[in-house]
Structure formats: structure tokens, C-alpha cells
Design a protein around this motif. Structure first.
Motif, PDB file in Angstrom:
ATOM      1  N   LEU A  36      -3.729  -1.499  -5.280  1.00  0.00           N
ATOM      2  CA  LEU A  36      -3.097  -0.290  -4.747  1.00  0.00           C
ATOM      3  C   LEU A  36      -1.926  -0.677  -3.838  1.00  0.00           C
ATOM      4  N   THR A  37      -2.127  -1.739  -3.086  1.00  0.00           N
ATOM      5  CA  THR A  37      -1.076  -2.229  -2.186  1.00  0.00           C
ATOM      6  C   THR A  37       0.227  -2.487  -2.937  1.00  0.00           C
ATOM      7  N   ASP A  38       0.157  -3.083  -4.113  1.00  0.00           N
ATOM      8  CA  ASP A  38       1.384  -3.401  -4.874  1.00  0.00           C
ATOM      9  C   ASP A  38       2.079  -2.123  -5.340  1.00  0.00           C
ATOM     10  N   ALA A  39       1.293  -1.130  -5.745  1.00  0.00           N
ATOM     11  CA  ALA A  39       1.891   0.141  -6.171  1.00  0.00           C
ATOM     12  C   ALA A  39       2.569   0.823  -4.979  1.00  0.00           C
ATOM     13  N   LEU A  40       1.932   0.745  -3.814  1.00  0.00           N
ATOM     14  CA  LEU A  40       2.549   1.321  -2.609  1.00  0.00           C
ATOM     15  C   LEU A  40       3.850   0.595  -2.282  1.00  0.00           C
ATOM     16  N   ALA A  41       3.829  -0.727  -2.436  1.00  0.00           N
ATOM     17  CA  ALA A  41       5.038  -1.519  -2.162  1.00  0.00           C
ATOM     18  C   ALA A  41       6.178  -1.106  -3.093  1.00  0.00           C
ATOM     19  N   ALA A  42       5.832  -0.853  -4.364  1.00  0.00           N
ATOM     20  CA  ALA A  42       6.861  -0.502  -5.347  1.00  0.00           C
ATOM     21  C   ALA A  42       7.489   0.861  -5.059  1.00  0.00           C
ATOM     22  N   GLY A  86      -2.048  -8.276  -9.415  1.00  0.00           N
ATOM     23  CA  GLY A  86      -1.582  -8.910  -8.179  1.00  0.00           C
ATOM     24  C   GLY A  86      -2.623  -9.861  -7.626  1.00  0.00           C
ATOM     25  N   ALA A  87      -2.824  -9.809  -6.299  1.00  0.00           N
ATOM     26  CA  ALA A  87      -3.761 -10.723  -5.627  1.00  0.00           C
ATOM     27  C   ALA A  87      -5.115 -10.700  -6.334  1.00  0.00           C
ATOM     28  N   VAL A  98       2.015  -6.100   1.843  1.00  0.00           N
ATOM     29  CA  VAL A  98       1.601  -7.183   0.958  1.00  0.00           C
ATOM     30  C   VAL A  98       0.078  -7.309   1.018  1.00  0.00           C
ATOM     31  N   GLU A  99      -0.546  -7.591  -0.121  1.00  0.00           N
ATOM     32  CA  GLU A  99      -2.007  -7.656  -0.193  1.00  0.00           C
ATOM     33  C   GLU A  99      -2.506  -9.050   0.186  1.00  0.00           C
ATOM     34  N   LYS A 100      -3.375  -9.078   1.177  1.00  0.00           N
ATOM     35  CA  LYS A 100      -4.121 -10.269   1.581  1.00  0.00           C
ATOM     36  C   LYS A 100      -3.260 -11.529   1.757  1.00  0.00           C
ATOM     37  N   PRO A 101      -2.234 -11.467   2.594  1.00  0.00           N
ATOM     38  CA  PRO A 101      -1.426 -12.671   2.827  1.00  0.00           C
ATOM     39  C   PRO A 101      -2.159 -13.670   3.724  1.00  0.00           C
ATOM     40  N   ALA A 102      -1.949 -14.949   3.494  1.00  0.00           N
ATOM     41  CA  ALA A 102      -2.466 -15.982   4.399  1.00  0.00           C
ATOM     42  C   ALA A 102      -1.784 -15.782   5.758  1.00  0.00           C
ATOM     43  N   PRO A 103      -2.470 -16.182   6.848  1.00  0.00           N
ATOM     44  CA  PRO A 103      -1.913 -15.939   8.185  1.00  0.00           C
ATOM     45  C   PRO A 103      -0.457 -16.410   8.343  1.00  0.00           C
ATOM     46  N   ILE A 132      -1.358  -5.956   4.497  1.00  0.00           N
ATOM     47  CA  ILE A 132      -0.649  -6.116   5.791  1.00  0.00           C
ATOM     48  C   ILE A 132       0.758  -5.539   5.647  1.00  0.00           C
ATOM     49  N   ILE A 133       1.160  -4.774   6.648  1.00  0.00           N
ATOM     50  CA  ILE A 133       2.456  -4.082   6.544  1.00  0.00           C
ATOM     51  C   ILE A 133       3.554  -4.784   7.342  1.00  0.00           C
TER      52      ILE A 133
END
Ligand code: G1P
Length: 284
Positions: free
Chosen positions: A227-233, A220-221, A186-191, A169-170
């Protein structure tokens, strides 16, 4: 910008489709008459991709066979004068030498799968397509390559707030046409933790620097290399955009999404739409 190479992570176990996937890769599940992975490959080819890199795992040889000649089958089709069927199996073959396979030796996440292809990628950006995300209508990857000017890019769609836990989620920044600047992911955040309802669909264009980030092996999650964490970094170091594609996405990683895809693609199929649209209402 032209992107020449695409990575297809196909190492997943497909446990949600057992027993269908006991001896067959989930990417070979057909929607109407074509396996999921072939839709992804055709979408990449429609975007100008010339080299196709599959990151596979155990029990995935059916994928390799699918994208190769089947000499016995072709011989039988020739003998029986089945020119149309022969054309179907021959037309889908890629240029000799343009398909590569690397094995992901452990199921350590999407980021790890992408990283496993690093030696096949040079200094140019690369596309990633997840076959589970099937798109009906305009091919999303072609829309992405047309809009891409550098950095990282993902395909985006709005999801119900209750579903954020299934997606990257962006945090959106400024918007221009169908492109949204991404200032957080962030990867798979709770609502209740999700920064928005804008979710990543499995289409990426990645700058090669991402491989350095993935190589750090941070978990991560779900304890996986994401991949999401690498994109975030990479945010702050390189441009990062999301593209709202115009097609319709089906989540073929879930049974209900897969069934919906079969119905929607069936209704869009010249030979099937008449009978299917008459029959469907009789079941309701
Ligand atoms: C992966 C990604 C996730 C993305 C999703 C799209 O998750 O990790 O960020 O939103 O694909 O389908 P998966 O569905 O493999 O758990």
C-alpha cells in the motif's frame, strides 16, 4: 468529511502467535475481554463508518461468526436470565447487511488485500484499519475523518530510529497543527536509509484512485504489493497528509506489544484496575 466504508485486512497468518493462531485468526486474540478486530470495528463505527468490509483468508470464519448472531448462545442467556451478557453480544452486532467479506486468495501483501475490496468501493474515499494496531484513548479514525478534506491520509507516530524497518516511513513537508504534509513515503527502510522517524500506523483514508495504482500489481518490499508504494505513486497527483493522533498505539502484531496492550487496557478497565495495579508491582 464523512467516510462511509472501511476495509479491514484480516488475511494474515499470524505466525508470530503460533500456536495460539493455529486454528484461530490472530485478529480474534483478546485484549482483556474483546478481540482485536472488534476494537478496530468499534473505532471505525465511532468515526461514522456504516459499512464494514473484511478482506479475509483461510481459517477466518471465526471472524464472520463473531459479527453474527449466535442463536444458541442468545437462547441460553435468555433462559438463564443473563441480561447483561445478552446485551454485550447483541450490542456489538452491526446493522444487517452492513458487513461484507471478500477472500484474499493469496498472501500477496497489504496493498493486494486492500485491492481485493475494490469492487465493493464506489467513487468515495474509504478508510482502512489494521487490527494489529490497537489504540487506547481517543479513537484515531474519528480524528482522521474530522481532519480529512480529500486525497490520502495516514496516521503517524514517531518511532525510535532503530525501528524504521518495521514501518512505512514518511518524508515530512509542512506542518499545521496535528497534520503533516507528506512529500515522500517508503516501506520498511533500514535505519540508515530512513527519511525520518515518522512512521505510519495502520489507519488510512484512501481516495479510490489508489485502486488503479494497486491494480498495476507492482511488487515492493518483501516481494509484496505494498500500500505504501501505491501511496508514494500518488504523491504529486493528490494531497497526502499524516495525522498525529492523540491516543496511544500498541503493536499487537508482536508478543510484547500485545502483552503491554493487555496490561494498559486492564489498568484502564473499571473492574480490573484496582486489583491489577496492586498486583503488578509484586511481580517486579
Ligand atoms: C503495515 C504497513 C506499514 C505500516 C504498518 C503499521 O506493515 O505495510 O507501512 O507502517 O502496517 O502497523 P505490517 O505491520 O503489516 O508489516
Amino acid at each position: 468529511m464523512t467516510i462511509k466504508k472501511a476495509i479491514f485486512p484480516v488475511g494474515g497468518l499470524g505466525t508470530r502467535f503460533l500456536p495460539a493462531t493455529k486454528a484461530m485468526p490472530k485478529e480474534m486474540l483478546p485484549v482483556v475481554d474483546k478481540p482485536l478486530i472488534q476494537y478496530a470495528v468499534e473505532e471505525a463505527a465511532a468515526a461514522g463508518i456504516e459499512q464494514f468490509i473484511f478482506v479475509t483468508g483461510r481459517n477466518k470464519t471465526a471472524i464472520e461468526d463473531h459479527f453474527d448472531h449466535s442463536t444458541e448462545l442468545e437462547a441460553v442467556l435468555i433462559e438463564k436470565d443473563k441480561a447483561d451478557a445478552l446485551e454485550v453480544v447483541r450490542r456489538m452486532l452491526r446493522e444487517p447487511g452492513s458487513v461484507s467479506y471478500v477472500r484474499q486468495q493469496e498472501p500477496a501483501g497489504l496493498g493486494h488485500a486492500v485491492w481485493c475490496a475494490r469492487h465493493l468501493i464506489g467513487t468515495e474515499p474509504v478508510a482502512v484499519l489494521l487490527a494489529d494496531d490497537l489504540i487506547l484513548g481517543a479513537p484515531a479514525m474519528a480524528e482522521m475523518t474530522a481532519a480529512y478534506t480529500g486525497g490520502n491520509m495516514v496516521a503517524l507516530m514517531d518511532v525510535p530510529a532503530s525501528d524504521t524497518g518495521a514501518y512505512g516511513i514518511i518524508t515530512p513537508g509542512s506542518k499545521q497543527g496535528n497534520l503533516t504534509e507528506i512529500i515522500g513515503i517508503v516501506e520498511k527502510p533500514a535505519p540508515d536509509k530512513a527519511p525520518s522517524d515518522k512512521a505510519v500506523v495502520g489507519r488510512y483514508i484512501l481516495e479510490p484512485k489508489i485502486f488503479e495504482e494497486l491494480g498495476k500489481g507492482r511488487r515492493g518490499a518483501g516481494g509484496e504489493i505494498q500500500l505504501t508504494d501505491a501511496l508514494a505513486a500518488r504523491i504529486g497527483h493528490t494531497p497526502f497528509h499524516g495525522l498525529n493522533f492523540s491516543g496511544e498505539r500498541f503493536d499487537c502484531g508482536s508478543k510484547i506489544g500485545f502483552l503491554k496492550a493487555n496490561i494498559a487496557f486492564g489498568l484502564a478497565h473499571d473492574e480490573l484496575q484496582g486489583e491489577l495495579s496492586q498486583w503488578l508491582p509484586t511481580r517486579l
